[in-house]
Design an enzyme around this catalytic site. Structure first.
Site, PDB file in Angstrom:
ATOM      1  N   PRO A 169       0.753  -1.224   0.000  1.00 30.63           N
ATOM      2  CA  PRO A 169       0.000   0.000   0.000  1.00 30.63           C
ATOM      3  C   PRO A 169       0.792   1.288   0.000  1.00 30.63           C
ATOM      4  O   PRO A 169       1.636   1.512   0.856  1.00 30.63           O
ATOM      5  CB  PRO A 169      -0.819  -0.082   1.286  1.00 30.63           C
ATOM      6  CG  PRO A 169      -0.358  -1.264   2.016  1.00 30.63           C
ATOM      7  CD  PRO A 169       0.798  -1.818   1.313  1.00 30.63           C
ATOM      8  N   GLU A 170       0.466   2.133  -0.923  1.00 23.86           N
ATOM      9  CA  GLU A 170       0.751   3.556  -0.823  1.00 23.86           C
ATOM     10  C   GLU A 170      -0.617   4.227  -0.921  1.00 23.86           C
ATOM     11  O   GLU A 170      -1.640   3.549  -0.863  1.00 23.86           O
ATOM     12  CB  GLU A 170       1.706   4.005  -1.944  1.00 23.86           C
ATOM     13  CG  GLU A 170       3.081   3.359  -1.829  1.00 23.86           C
ATOM     14  CD  GLU A 170       4.099   3.876  -2.822  1.00 23.86           C
ATOM     15  OE1 GLU A 170       4.151   5.089  -3.035  1.00 23.86           O
ATOM     16  OE2 GLU A 170       4.844   3.062  -3.380  1.00 23.86           O
ATOM     17  N   LYS A 192      -1.553   7.441   3.931  1.00 20.07           N
ATOM     18  CA  LYS A 192      -1.664   5.982   3.989  1.00 20.07           C
ATOM     19  C   LYS A 192      -2.472   5.516   5.189  1.00 20.07           C
ATOM     20  O   LYS A 192      -2.543   4.319   5.463  1.00 20.07           O
ATOM     21  CB  LYS A 192      -0.266   5.360   4.036  1.00 20.07           C
ATOM     22  CG  LYS A 192       0.645   5.794   2.903  1.00 20.07           C
ATOM     23  CD  LYS A 192       2.067   5.295   3.115  1.00 20.07           C
ATOM     24  CE  LYS A 192       3.015   5.998   2.154  1.00 20.07           C
ATOM     25  NZ  LYS A 192       4.430   5.661   2.454  1.00 20.07           N
ATOM     26  N   ARG A 240       3.430  -9.829   7.380  1.00 19.30           N
ATOM     27  CA  ARG A 240       4.635  -9.338   8.074  1.00 19.30           C
ATOM     28  C   ARG A 240       4.348  -8.509   9.317  1.00 19.30           C
ATOM     29  O   ARG A 240       5.264  -8.047   9.979  1.00 19.30           O
ATOM     30  CB  ARG A 240       5.500  -8.536   7.093  1.00 19.30           C
ATOM     31  CG  ARG A 240       6.192  -9.428   6.074  1.00 19.30           C
ATOM     32  CD  ARG A 240       7.047  -8.630   5.117  1.00 19.30           C
ATOM     33  NE  ARG A 240       8.118  -7.905   5.787  1.00 19.30           N
ATOM     34  CZ  ARG A 240       8.956  -7.073   5.174  1.00 19.30           C
ATOM     35  NH1 ARG A 240       8.825  -6.864   3.877  1.00 19.30           N
ATOM     36  NH2 ARG A 240       9.891  -6.479   5.836  1.00 19.30           N
ATOM     37  N   ARG A 260      15.849   4.308   1.357  1.00 23.77           N
ATOM     38  CA  ARG A 260      15.131   3.382   0.482  1.00 23.77           C
ATOM     39  C   ARG A 260      15.853   3.245  -0.845  1.00 23.77           C
ATOM     40  O   ARG A 260      16.457   4.199  -1.351  1.00 23.77           O
ATOM     41  CB  ARG A 260      13.699   3.884   0.219  1.00 23.77           C
ATOM     42  CG  ARG A 260      12.921   4.241   1.468  1.00 23.77           C
ATOM     43  CD  ARG A 260      12.736   3.054   2.386  1.00 23.77           C
ATOM     44  NE  ARG A 260      12.065   1.966   1.728  1.00 23.77           N
ATOM     45  CZ  ARG A 260      10.745   1.825   1.644  1.00 23.77           C
ATOM     46  NH1 ARG A 260       9.969   2.697   2.201  1.00 23.77           N
ATOM     47  NH2 ARG A 260      10.216   0.801   1.016  1.00 23.77           N
TER      48      ARG A 260
END
Length: 259
Positions: free
Chosen positions: A2-3, A59, A121, A249
Site C-alpha cells: 500500500p501507498e 496511507k 509481516r 530506500r
DNA sequence: CCGGATGTTCACCT
DNA sequence: GAGGTGAACATCCG
C-alpha cells in the site's frame, strides 16, 4: 502493497460497512494494536459502535464511528478483506497471501458482515483516535503553495522530504520515484534547491502520477516500474538507471534526464 | 544461502 | 533542531 492509491482502494472497498454495527472484535495480536491500545480496550469499547463513514489521510485509513475513530495502517503487506472479498487481488508475492493465520484484526458486524486485516509481516496496525495532526496534507489534494513551502524549508534530499509523512502524506517509495522520473528531477537534490518552475513541475508530476497510476490500478503500474532492476534502462532515454539509497530506500533514477 | 521488498517507529549517532 | 542509520516486525522471491 500500500501507498496512497492502494489505501484509497481499501477505503472504497470499506464503504459497504458504513451504517453497520460492530458485534465482535477479533484482536489476536497485541503487537498489532498501537498507541497504548490493548485487546481489553478494543473488545471492551468497540462492540455496539456503529460505523458512520470512511476516510483517508495519506496511507492512514479511517473508519469513523459514533464512538472512537478507528485508524488502520497496512504497512507494506497488509490487505483488507471486506465481507470475505479481498479489496485488491494484486499480488506482490505471487500467490500465497491468503493464509487466515495472518489475520491480525477483524471487525464482525451484527448483520454478519466483516472487515478483516490480513498482514503476513505484521507491519501494519490498528489505533483508536489516531493523531492525524502528525500527518502533512494528503498528496492527492495538496495545492502548490503549501507544497512549495514544504520543500523550501529543508536541506534533506528531495526524495526524503517527499516521503516524510509529516510533511506530505501518502507518497511511498514507488510513487516518489515515478513522480521524480516524470518531473525530470534528481532524488538527491536538496529539497530547498528547487527553483519555482521546478517546484511547479514536480507538483504537477505528483498529481499526474497519482491520477494515471490510479487509473491503471496502483503504485506498481508506473512507467519506471519495469526498469526497477539492477542494470535497468530508463524508459525515456535508454540510459542505465542509477540505483542508490536515498532516504533509506532503494532508489532508481535516470542520471541523464533527472537533474 | 543471502539480500531485498509498496512502511513506520524508535533509539542512537553526527 | 536537522538528518542519517540501523533495528525490529515476518514472509516470499530471485
Amino acid at each position: 502493497m500500500p501507498e496512497l492509491l492502494e489505501i484509497e482502494t481499501y477505503r472504497k472497498a470499506a464503504e459497504p460497512v458504513v451504517g453497520r454495527t460492530i458485534g465482535a472484535v477479533d484482536a489476536p495480536d497485541d503487537w498489532y494494536l498501537k498507541g497504548g491500545l490493548g485487546p481489553a480496550e478494543v473488545t471492551g469499547v468497540l462492540p455496539g459502535v456503529r460505523i458512520t463513514g470512511t476516510g483517508r489521510i495519506g496511507k492512514l485509513m479511517l473508519l469513523e464511528t459514533d464512538g472512537p475513530t478507528i485508524g488502520l495502517r497496512f504497512g507494506m503487506t497488509g490487505r483488507l478483506i471486506v465481507n470475505g472479498d479481498a479489496a485488491l487481488s494484486d499480488l506482490e508475492y505471487g500467490s500465497n497471501r491468503d493464509n487466515p493465520a495472518w489475520d491480525r484484526f477483524a471487525l464482525r458486524f451484527t448483520d454478519g458482515g466483516s472487515l478483516v486485516m490480513r498482514d503476513p509481516r505484521r507491519l501494519g496496525g490498528v489505533e483508536l483516535d489516531p493523531d492525524v495532526a502528525r500527518l502533512g496534507p494528503d498528496a492527492a489534494v495538496v495545492t502548490l503553495k503549501p507544497f512549495a513551502r514544504i520543500l523550501a524549508g529543508s536541506g534533506a534530499p528531495l526524495k526524503a522530504r517527499l516521503m516524510d509523512q509529516s510533511r506530505v502524506a501518502g507518497l511511498g517509495n514507488l510513487l516518489v520515484d515515478e513522480s521524480l522520473f516524470r518531473a525530470g528531477l534528481s532524488p538527491e537534490r536538496p529539497a530547498r534547491s528547487l527553483q519555482a518552475d521546478e517546484v511547479a513541475r514536480l507538483h504537477r508530476a505528483v498529481r499526474r502520477t497519482l491520477k494515471t497510476l490510479g487509473g491503471r490500478g496502483g503504485s506498481h503500474t508506473g512507467d519506471l516500474q519495469p526498469a526497477r532492476v539492477r542494470g535497468g534502462l530508463c524508459p525515456k532515454d535508454g540510459e542505465v538507471l542509477r540505483r542508490t539509497q536515498v532516504g533509506g530506500r532503494t532508489t532508481y533514477w535516470c542520471p541523464h534526464h533527472q537533474r
